[in-house]
Design a protein around this motif. Structure first.
Motif, PDB file in Angstrom:
ATOM      1  N   ALA A 474      -3.297   2.026   5.813  1.00 51.53           N
ATOM      2  CA  ALA A 474      -2.713   1.834   4.493  1.00 51.53           C
ATOM      3  C   ALA A 474      -1.272   1.375   4.590  1.00 51.53           C
ATOM      4  O   ALA A 474      -0.817   0.503   3.832  1.00 51.53           O
ATOM      5  CB  ALA A 474      -2.808   3.135   3.693  1.00 51.53           C
ATOM      6  N   LEU A 475      -0.521   1.945   5.526  1.00 51.86           N
ATOM      7  CA  LEU A 475       0.871   1.566   5.727  1.00 51.86           C
ATOM      8  C   LEU A 475       0.972   0.105   6.162  1.00 51.86           C
ATOM      9  O   LEU A 475       1.831  -0.647   5.671  1.00 51.86           O
ATOM     10  CB  LEU A 475       1.510   2.500   6.761  1.00 51.86           C
ATOM     11  N   LEU A 476       0.106  -0.288   7.054  1.00 50.92           N
ATOM     12  CA  LEU A 476       0.148  -1.660   7.560  1.00 50.92           C
ATOM     13  C   LEU A 476      -0.205  -2.663   6.476  1.00 50.92           C
ATOM     14  O   LEU A 476       0.328  -3.782   6.447  1.00 50.92           O
ATOM     15  CB  LEU A 476      -0.793  -1.799   8.764  1.00 50.92           C
ATOM     16  N   ARG A 477      -1.074  -2.267   5.550  1.00 48.69           N
ATOM     17  CA  ARG A 477      -1.417  -3.181   4.437  1.00 48.69           C
ATOM     18  C   ARG A 477      -0.190  -3.420   3.572  1.00 48.69           C
ATOM     19  O   ARG A 477       0.061  -4.539   3.119  1.00 48.69           O
ATOM     20  CB  ARG A 477      -2.568  -2.590   3.622  1.00 48.69           C
ATOM     21  N   SER A 478       0.602  -2.372   3.349  1.00 52.04           N
ATOM     22  CA  SER A 478       1.805  -2.555   2.532  1.00 52.04           C
ATOM     23  C   SER A 478       2.850  -3.393   3.260  1.00 52.04           C
ATOM     24  O   SER A 478       3.586  -4.173   2.643  1.00 52.04           O
ATOM     25  CB  SER A 478       2.391  -1.204   2.142  1.00 52.04           C
ATOM     26  N   LEU A 479       2.923  -3.276   4.569  1.00 49.59           N
ATOM     27  CA  LEU A 479       3.874  -4.043   5.349  1.00 49.59           C
ATOM     28  C   LEU A 479       3.458  -5.512   5.492  1.00 49.59           C
ATOM     29  O   LEU A 479       4.288  -6.368   5.802  1.00 49.59           O
ATOM     30  CB  LEU A 479       4.056  -3.419   6.735  1.00 49.59           C
ATOM     31  N   ALA A 480       2.181  -5.804   5.307  1.00 47.76           N
ATOM     32  CA  ALA A 480       1.707  -7.185   5.450  1.00 47.76           C
ATOM     33  C   ALA A 480       2.360  -8.091   4.414  1.00 47.76           C
ATOM     34  O   ALA A 480       2.616  -9.271   4.660  1.00 47.76           O
ATOM     35  CB  ALA A 480       0.186  -7.229   5.330  1.00 47.76           C
ATOM     36  N   GLU A 481       2.648  -7.524   3.247  1.00 51.84           N
ATOM     37  CA  GLU A 481       3.260  -8.328   2.185  1.00 51.84           C
ATOM     38  C   GLU A 481       4.758  -8.462   2.407  1.00 51.84           C
ATOM     39  O   GLU A 481       5.330  -9.540   2.224  1.00 51.84           O
ATOM     40  CB  GLU A 481       2.973  -7.683   0.821  1.00 51.84           C
ATOM     41  N   GLU A 482       5.440  -7.397   2.760  1.00 51.76           N
ATOM     42  CA  GLU A 482       6.882  -7.420   3.020  1.00 51.76           C
ATOM     43  C   GLU A 482       7.123  -6.760   4.375  1.00 51.76           C
ATOM     44  O   GLU A 482       7.339  -5.545   4.453  1.00 51.76           O
ATOM     45  CB  GLU A 482       7.641  -6.676   1.918  1.00 51.76           C
ATOM     46  N   ILE A 518      11.955   5.292  10.380  1.00 46.63           N
ATOM     47  CA  ILE A 518      11.894   3.872  10.019  1.00 46.63           C
ATOM     48  C   ILE A 518      10.841   3.201  10.888  1.00 46.63           C
ATOM     49  O   ILE A 518      11.005   3.080  12.109  1.00 46.63           O
ATOM     50  CB  ILE A 518      13.253   3.179  10.199  1.00 46.63           C
ATOM     51  N   VAL A 519       9.735   2.802  10.249  1.00 47.29           N
ATOM     52  CA  VAL A 519       8.619   2.238  10.995  1.00 47.29           C
ATOM     53  C   VAL A 519       8.241   0.877  10.412  1.00 47.29           C
ATOM     54  O   VAL A 519       8.336   0.631   9.199  1.00 47.29           O
ATOM     55  CB  VAL A 519       7.392   3.183  10.972  1.00 47.29           C
ATOM     56  N   LEU A 520       7.797   0.004  11.328  1.00 52.40           N
ATOM     57  CA  LEU A 520       7.335  -1.342  10.955  1.00 52.40           C
ATOM     58  C   LEU A 520       6.020  -1.618  11.676  1.00 52.40           C
ATOM     59  O   LEU A 520       5.553  -0.804  12.493  1.00 52.40           O
ATOM     60  CB  LEU A 520       8.391  -2.378  11.347  1.00 52.40           C
ATOM     61  N   ALA A 521       5.463  -2.781  11.417  1.00 55.38           N
ATOM     62  CA  ALA A 521       4.245  -3.191  12.119  1.00 55.38           C
ATOM     63  C   ALA A 521       4.567  -3.436  13.594  1.00 55.38           C
ATOM     64  O   ALA A 521       5.715  -3.755  13.943  1.00 55.38           O
ATOM     65  CB  ALA A 521       3.680  -4.438  11.474  1.00 55.38           C
ATOM     66  N   ALA A 547      17.804 -12.870   5.288  1.00 59.76           N
ATOM     67  CA  ALA A 547      16.710 -13.690   5.830  1.00 59.76           C
ATOM     68  C   ALA A 547      15.446 -12.878   6.036  1.00 59.76           C
ATOM     69  O   ALA A 547      14.335 -13.363   5.825  1.00 59.76           O
ATOM     70  CB  ALA A 547      17.148 -14.326   7.140  1.00 59.76           C
ATOM     71  N   LEU A 548      15.612 -11.630   6.412  1.00 63.59           N
ATOM     72  CA  LEU A 548      14.461 -10.772   6.680  1.00 63.59           C
ATOM     73  C   LEU A 548      13.907 -10.139   5.413  1.00 63.59           C
ATOM     74  O   LEU A 548      12.799  -9.574   5.432  1.00 63.59           O
ATOM     75  CB  LEU A 548      14.851  -9.660   7.677  1.00 63.59           C
ATOM     76  N   GLY A 549      14.668 -10.199   4.348  1.00 63.10           N
ATOM     77  CA  GLY A 549      14.204  -9.618   3.102  1.00 63.10           C
ATOM     78  C   GLY A 549      14.131  -8.117   3.151  1.00 63.10           C
ATOM     79  O   GLY A 549      13.140  -7.514   2.690  1.00 63.10           O
TER      80      GLY A 549
END
Length: 586
Positions: A474-482, A518-521, A547-549
């Motif tokens: 679920a977390l990765l799905r949210s990160l896919a957009e931003e 603080i976690v990212l893909a 640039a990274l938004g």
């Protein structure tokens, strides 16, 4: 050098004989010379045809039998003296019983005062008595210390005796039983004794076995001369540094550090009276030591001795049990096990007697303990037993069972904590009850590996509990957009992703953690490198953030990670530029 004890009842005759052989006075105390009675140990030496013989002249009177035993205990041969005009005496029998109990196998019978009476009857009777002991059928000589009659023959027999003695183990570990300890002005504490095995050198470090104190050999003397080195067999005086005179007494032992273990309890085989017939309180004499002990019969000829003070003993050591009340030696004692198991259950003594009767006590010791350092087996007087793994002796059944036990322990640990990176290797070692050196053997054939101190099962790498996997997805799905909009701590908590879950996901390669929260893909670094590659260099944190938004909360640790990974380089003013690693296209 060869060292012999001069035993027998007749003090004046023994001392006269030693003087005739050596030209030295063995009675060193004025009272001894005045009374013609040996009270304490005396020492003298001579050279015969290139062989050096040292004599330990022991007291004959019943009041000084403990002194006699201190002198006779450490030697391997004896010159047994009986007077032709006095014949066999009660103390002659006690001396012979002592030599027999000590297991002395080399000796010579001397009937002295042959000028005062016909020596033949005494010689025949004494020789028959000696033949019934460990000494066996010894050569016999009749002499007169006063007239010199028989002395040439005696010297030849002494030469023959010492040439029959086994070669000393000069490379063995040292255990020097102190038969005297005194102070020399300007030198300090001096200890004398008979060195039966090993080699002593000036500068050696030794242990005073009774206290565990470390001492240094300041100097050595043997036969009245200073030496840098003295090898067994020898009479030696050791000048010690590091211990006061009042800390050393007769019966203490100087030993090679790490090579001996002190013990207060030993299982022994008896030679003499049956175990059940012994008094429960006796004195154990071994080396120059005399230690009260409590006797617990095990079998007909085996017993456990509880010592009043510890001694450095090994399997195979021999001593004797003396009854001071009855002035007799009821039994000799051979040490079978210097580290016996406790006897707690009903019938344990009988079972132990059977085990002692079967022998192979080193293997039994290894079975009881599972794994024993080879150095400890040697210190106890045993050869390696069981299976040798490195510097350990291991019970074969334990070794065979370890892999299955290890796999079960890791499985139980993982089931109890599915998010753990792995089972700590030390925790597994404790669960198995084995030393760290046996862990590789325990993991053999299990598929388990050790990495960074953790025991891992390779097929579990990348796997996550189902609930954690769903939350990460679920977390990765949210990160896919931003991709660089890292969720807040509250969002993570709502998904059920706490520190342990996030750490497990990172180990599984499913997330990248910049900080604890603080976690990212997992591909965020590569993605960031591509985005930053489109900026004019050098670029600031703010330019990178836009640039990274993302926010400064994420941009700062992300850039620091890129710095650490060698993707970006930071200038003195804080601006950054991309590095181009060798082999990577620009």
């Amino acid at each position: 050098m060869h060292v012999l004890a001069t035993a027998g009842h007749v003090d004046h005759g023994k001392s006269t004989l030693v003087r005739a052989l050596t030209g030295m006075e063995p009675d060193r105390l004025a009272e001894e010379r005045r009374r013609g009675l040996t009270i304490d140990l005396g020492f003298a030496w001579t050279e015969l045809d290139g062989e050096v013989l040292a004599f330990v002249d022991v007291p004959g009177h019943e009041r000084f039998v403990p002194n006699m035993l201190a002198g006779a205990g450490p030697v391997a041969a004896a010159m047994f003296v009986v007077a032709a005009d006095e014949g066999w005496q009660a103390q002659s029998g006690e001396h012979l019983a002592a030599l027999d109990a000590f297991g002395v196998r080399h000796g010579l019978l001397v009937v002295t005062k042959a000028d005062r009476a016909d020596p033949a009857p005494v010689l025949a009777s004494a020789r028959e008595r000696l033949a019934a002991t460990t000494l066996g059928d010894v050569p016999a000589v009749a002499v007169s210390g006063r007239t010199g009659e028989g002395l040439p023959v005696l010297r030849q027999e002494l030469l023959a005796l010492v040439r029959r003695l086994p070669a000393p183990a000069r490379t063995a570990e040292v255990r020097l039983w102190a038969d005297r300890a005194f102070t020399v002005r300007g030198a300090g504490t001096v200890v004398t004794g008979t060195l039966g095995a090993g080699t002593l050198r000036a500068g050696d470090e030794l242990l005073l076995a009774g206290t565990g104190e470390r001492v240094v050999v300041r100097g050595l003397q043997s036969l009245g001369e200073a030496r840098e080195e003295v090898a067994a067999v020898a009479r030696v005086a050791v000048n010690l540094r590091g211990v006061d005179r009042d800390r050393v007494r007769r019966g203490d032992a100087l030993v090679t550090p790490g090579a001996w273990e002190n013990t207060r309890e030993i299982d022994v085989r008896l030679r003499g009276d049956k175990a059940a017939d012994l008094h429960r309180q006796l004195v154990l004499h071994v080396g120059a030591a005399a230690v009260p002990c409590r006797v617990r019969p095990l079998g007909t000829d085996t017993a456990r001795l509880a010592l009043a003070s510890p001694l450095p003993l090994r399997a195979g050591d021999t001593g004797l049990l003396r009854d001071p009340g009855e002035h007799r030696v009821p039994a000799g004692a051979e040490v079978l096990d210097p580290a016996p198991p406790p006897l707690r259950r009903r019938g344990a003594a009988t079972a132990r007697a059977h085990e002692l009767g079967r022998g192979d006590l080193a293997a039994a010791h290894v079975r009881r303990h599972g794994a024993v350092p080879l150095a400890r087996l040697r210190a106890l007087g045993w050869e390696p037993a069981g299976v040798t793994v490195g510097e350990w002796a291991v019970d074969a059944d334990l070794l065979a069972a370890l892999p299955a036990r290890a796999a079960e322990a890791v499985e139980s640990f993982t089931a109890a904590d599915p998010l753990a990176a792995g089972m700590p290797a030390d925790a597994l070692r404790r669960a198995l009850g084995v030393p760290a050196a046996l862990l590789p053997a325990a993991l053999e054939g299990t598929g388990l590996t050790v990495h960074d101190g953790l025991v891992l099962r390779p097929e579990r790498e990348g796997s996550l509990p189902e609930s954690v996997g769903r939350a990460v997805a679920a977390l990765l799905r949210s990160l896919a957009e931003e991709p660089f909009r890292a969720p807040e701590a509250g969002d993570l908590a709502a998904l059920g992703l706490g520190p342990k879950e996030l750490a497990a996901a990172e180990r599984a390669g499913r997330l990248l953690r910049l900080t604890e929260t603080i976690v990212l893909a997992p591909d965020a670094l590569r993605h960031a490198e591509r985005v930053l590659g489109g900026l004019a260099e050098p670029f600031t944190v703010s330019e990178a953030r836009r640039a990274l938004g993302t926010t400064r909360r994420v941009a700062v640790p992300l850039l620091e990670r890129l710095d650490a990974e060698g993707v970006t380089a930071r200038d003195a003013d804080g601006a950054r530029r991309l590095r181009v690693p060798r082999g990577r296209p620009q």
